[in-house]
Design a protein around this motif. Structure first.
Motif, PDB file in Angstrom:
ATOM      1  N   UNK A  41       0.838  -1.196   0.000  1.00 38.91           N
ATOM      2  CA  UNK A  41       0.000   0.000   0.000  1.00 38.91           C
ATOM      3  C   UNK A  41       0.873   1.245   0.000  1.00 38.91           C
ATOM      4  N   UNK A  42       0.506   2.211  -0.820  1.00 35.17           N
ATOM      5  CA  UNK A  42       1.202   3.482  -0.842  1.00 35.17           C
ATOM      6  C   UNK A  42       0.484   4.500   0.030  1.00 35.17           C
ATOM      7  N   UNK A  43       1.176   5.027   1.030  1.00 33.33           N
ATOM      8  CA  UNK A  43       0.644   6.088   1.881  1.00 33.33           C
ATOM      9  C   UNK A  43       1.156   7.405   1.292  1.00 33.33           C
ATOM     10  N   UNK A  44       0.259   8.148   0.671  1.00 36.48           N
ATOM     11  CA  UNK A  44       0.658   9.251  -0.197  1.00 36.48           C
ATOM     12  C   UNK A  44       0.253  10.593   0.398  1.00 36.48           C
ATOM     13  N   UNK A  45       1.175  11.535   0.349  1.00 39.07           N
ATOM     14  CA  UNK A  45       0.921  12.915   0.747  1.00 39.07           C
ATOM     15  C   UNK A  45       1.365  13.818  -0.394  1.00 39.07           C
ATOM     16  N   UNK A  46       0.447  14.641  -0.889  1.00 35.06           N
ATOM     17  CA  UNK A  46       0.745  15.549  -1.991  1.00 35.06           C
ATOM     18  C   UNK A  46       0.591  16.995  -1.499  1.00 35.06           C
ATOM     19  N   UNK A  47       1.649  17.758  -1.589  1.00 38.74           N
ATOM     20  CA  UNK A  47       1.623  19.171  -1.191  1.00 38.74           C
ATOM     21  C   UNK A  47       1.624  20.031  -2.454  1.00 38.74           C
ATOM     22  N   UNK A  48       0.542  20.782  -2.633  1.00 43.38           N
ATOM     23  CA  UNK A  48       0.355  21.634  -3.805  1.00 43.38           C
ATOM     24  C   UNK A  48       0.402  23.102  -3.381  1.00 43.38           C
ATOM     25  N   UNK A  62      -7.733  13.463 -10.332  1.00 43.05           N
ATOM     26  CA  UNK A  62      -8.541  12.496 -11.069  1.00 43.05           C
ATOM     27  C   UNK A  62      -7.847  11.137 -11.076  1.00 43.05           C
ATOM     28  N   UNK A  63      -8.516  10.147 -10.520  1.00 44.39           N
ATOM     29  CA  UNK A  63      -7.986   8.790 -10.429  1.00 44.39           C
ATOM     30  C   UNK A  63      -8.756   7.882 -11.385  1.00 44.39           C
ATOM     31  N   UNK A  64      -8.109   7.476 -12.472  1.00 43.03           N
ATOM     32  CA  UNK A  64      -8.790   6.679 -13.489  1.00 43.03           C
ATOM     33  C   UNK A  64      -8.090   5.336 -13.669  1.00 43.03           C
ATOM     34  N   UNK A  65      -8.878   4.366 -14.188  1.00 38.59           N
ATOM     35  CA  UNK A  65      -8.334   3.040 -14.501  1.00 38.59           C
ATOM     36  C   UNK A  65      -7.605   2.440 -13.301  1.00 38.59           C
ATOM     37  N   UNK A  66      -8.260   2.451 -12.156  1.00 36.75           N
ATOM     38  CA  UNK A  66      -7.632   1.970 -10.930  1.00 36.75           C
ATOM     39  C   UNK A  66      -7.429   0.462 -10.905  1.00 36.75           C
ATOM     40  N   UNK A  67      -8.194  -0.267 -11.694  1.00 39.88           N
ATOM     41  CA  UNK A  67      -8.074  -1.718 -11.667  1.00 39.88           C
ATOM     42  C   UNK A  67      -8.392  -2.269 -10.290  1.00 39.88           C
ATOM     43  N   UNK A  68      -7.462  -3.042  -9.721  1.00 41.77           N
ATOM     44  CA  UNK A  68      -7.660  -3.623  -8.397  1.00 41.77           C
ATOM     45  C   UNK A  68      -7.222  -2.695  -7.268  1.00 41.77           C
ATOM     46  N   UNK A  69      -6.749  -1.510  -7.585  1.00 47.14           N
ATOM     47  CA  UNK A  69      -6.354  -0.567  -6.546  1.00 47.14           C
ATOM     48  C   UNK A  69      -7.579   0.135  -5.968  1.00 47.14           C
ATOM     49  N   UNK A  70      -7.447   0.621  -4.744  1.00 49.22           N
ATOM     50  CA  UNK A  70      -8.529   1.367  -4.104  1.00 49.22           C
ATOM     51  C   UNK A  70      -7.958   2.548  -3.330  1.00 49.22           C
ATOM     52  N   UNK A  71      -8.799   3.578  -3.161  1.00 50.68           N
ATOM     53  CA  UNK A  71      -8.432   4.781  -2.429  1.00 50.68           C
ATOM     54  C   UNK A  71      -9.063   4.725  -1.044  1.00 50.68           C
ATOM     55  N   UNK A  72      -8.267   4.990  -0.008  1.00 48.70           N
ATOM     56  CA  UNK A  72      -8.783   5.002   1.359  1.00 48.70           C
ATOM     57  C   UNK A  72      -8.235   6.219   2.116  1.00 48.70           C
ATOM     58  N   UNK A 109     -16.855   8.783 -10.747  1.00 53.79           N
ATOM     59  CA  UNK A 109     -17.038   8.967 -12.181  1.00 53.79           C
ATOM     60  C   UNK A 109     -17.059   7.596 -12.843  1.00 53.79           C
ATOM     61  N   UNK A 110     -17.401   7.562 -14.120  1.00 54.86           N
ATOM     62  CA  UNK A 110     -17.636   6.279 -14.783  1.00 54.86           C
ATOM     63  C   UNK A 110     -16.398   5.391 -14.811  1.00 54.86           C
ATOM     64  N   UNK A 111     -15.205   5.985 -14.901  1.00 52.97           N
ATOM     65  CA  UNK A 111     -13.982   5.186 -15.010  1.00 52.97           C
ATOM     66  C   UNK A 111     -13.016   5.420 -13.858  1.00 52.97           C
ATOM     67  N   UNK A 112     -13.548   5.870 -12.708  1.00 55.81           N
ATOM     68  CA  UNK A 112     -12.663   6.063 -11.577  1.00 55.81           C
ATOM     69  C   UNK A 112     -13.255   6.970 -10.513  1.00 55.81           C
ATOM     70  N   UNK A 113     -12.393   7.769  -9.901  1.00 57.39           N
ATOM     71  CA  UNK A 113     -12.799   8.673  -8.838  1.00 57.39           C
ATOM     72  C   UNK A 113     -12.086  10.014  -9.005  1.00 57.39           C
ATOM     73  N   UNK A 131      -3.839  10.338   1.241  1.00 55.87           N
ATOM     74  CA  UNK A 131      -4.691   9.178   0.979  1.00 55.87           C
ATOM     75  C   UNK A 131      -3.825   7.927   0.907  1.00 55.87           C
ATOM     76  N   UNK A 132      -4.469   6.791   1.050  1.00 58.56           N
ATOM     77  CA  UNK A 132      -3.795   5.513   0.872  1.00 58.56           C
ATOM     78  C   UNK A 132      -4.207   4.922  -0.472  1.00 58.56           C
ATOM     79  N   UNK A 133      -3.228   4.435  -1.213  1.00 62.52           N
ATOM     80  CA  UNK A 133      -3.482   3.755  -2.475  1.00 62.52           C
ATOM     81  C   UNK A 133      -3.193   2.272  -2.261  1.00 62.52           C
ATOM     82  N   UNK A 134      -4.248   1.533  -1.955  1.00 59.86           N
ATOM     83  CA  UNK A 134      -4.125   0.106  -1.666  1.00 59.86           C
ATOM     84  C   UNK A 134      -3.915  -0.652  -2.972  1.00 59.86           C
ATOM     85  N   UNK A 135      -2.885  -1.493  -3.004  1.00 60.82           N
ATOM     86  CA  UNK A 135      -2.598  -2.255  -4.208  1.00 60.82           C
ATOM     87  C   UNK A 135      -1.648  -1.567  -5.160  1.00 60.82           C
TER      88      UNK A 135
END
Length: 222
Positions: A41-48, A62-72, A109-113, A131-135
């Motif tokens: 799992x990727x524990x991600x922090x983005x500073x903009x 925009x998170x598209x084509x996640x496949x088996x990955x999930x956002x938590x 959205x239709x192809x992601x989040x 956020x966490x990117x599981x997978x």
């Protein structure tokens, strides 16, 4: 060992995640930290750091084509982590700037989040999205790895400075002895620094650039 896994990752993992922000006057800095745990799992922090104009009501990744990955565990802070934005999932994109201010949420959205938050007032902001990117890391016959687009092309403004730092949650130093790394689609470097993988630009990104980082690890690490 890495010869076969690299071919597989290129064909199956590339392009799974796209990060996009729109309608900003300018983007100064995008600083991303990715901490990978033993489950992949990727524990991600983005500073903009950005300056926003009067016409926008929200910012989103925009998170598209996640496949088996999930956002938590999606969270957003403003003012350099001094202000927490209240969770407001599911996100309503049709609200006004005033209604979105101080809030963040996930829009399906239709192809992601889309990971969204209200911009509040015009002008300078320093947002931190977590956020966490599981997978993120996947297992293959002869290793584990990912090929991930951390900063996508098509931003409304090319950021002046971008950096993606990747490390292990158990503090295992990353080096040529236990990892292979590549990066694509920007002018800059990708190297091992103090036990971490650090990708950063040496020239400002244009709206046609992106930052893709590929990492390969031995299977026993996950």
């Amino acid at each position: 060992m890495f010869k076969h896994i690299s071919k597989r990752i290129q064909s199956t993992v590339i392009g799974l995640l796209i990060g996009t922000a729109v309608s900003a006057s300018s983007i100064d800095t995008i600083d991303i930290h990715v901490v990978i745990d033993s489950l992949g799992t990727g524990h991600i922090s983005e500073r903009w750091v950005a300056s926003v104009d009067n016409g926008m009501t929200e910012w989103y990744l925009s998170m598209k084509n996640l496949g088996n990955m999930s956002i938590q565990d999606f969270k957003v802070y403003d003012n350099d982590k001094q202000l927490y934005l209240q969770d407001d999932t599911p996100w309503d994109v049709d609200r006004s700037r005033y209604q979105k201010a101080g809030k963040a949420g996930i829009h399906e959205i239709s192809d992601g989040k889309e990971l969204c938050w209200g911009v509040g007032q015009s002008g300078y902001h320093c947002w931190t999205a977590e956020y966490k990117l599981v997978g993120l890391v996947r297992k293959y016959d002869d290793g584990c790895g990912f090929n991930h687009c951390f900063i996508n092309y098509g931003l409304s403004s090319g950021p002046l400075y971008t950096r993606t730092t990747i490390s292990m949650a158990d503090s295992t130093p990353l080096s040529v002895d236990n990892a292979r790394i590549w990066a694509f689609r920007y002018h800059g470097t990708c190297k091992f620094t103090d036990g971490k993988v650090v990708a950063e630009n040496t020239e400002p990104l244009t709206t046609d650039n992106s930052m893709v980082v590929m990492c390969l690890f031995p299977e026993k690490d996950f």
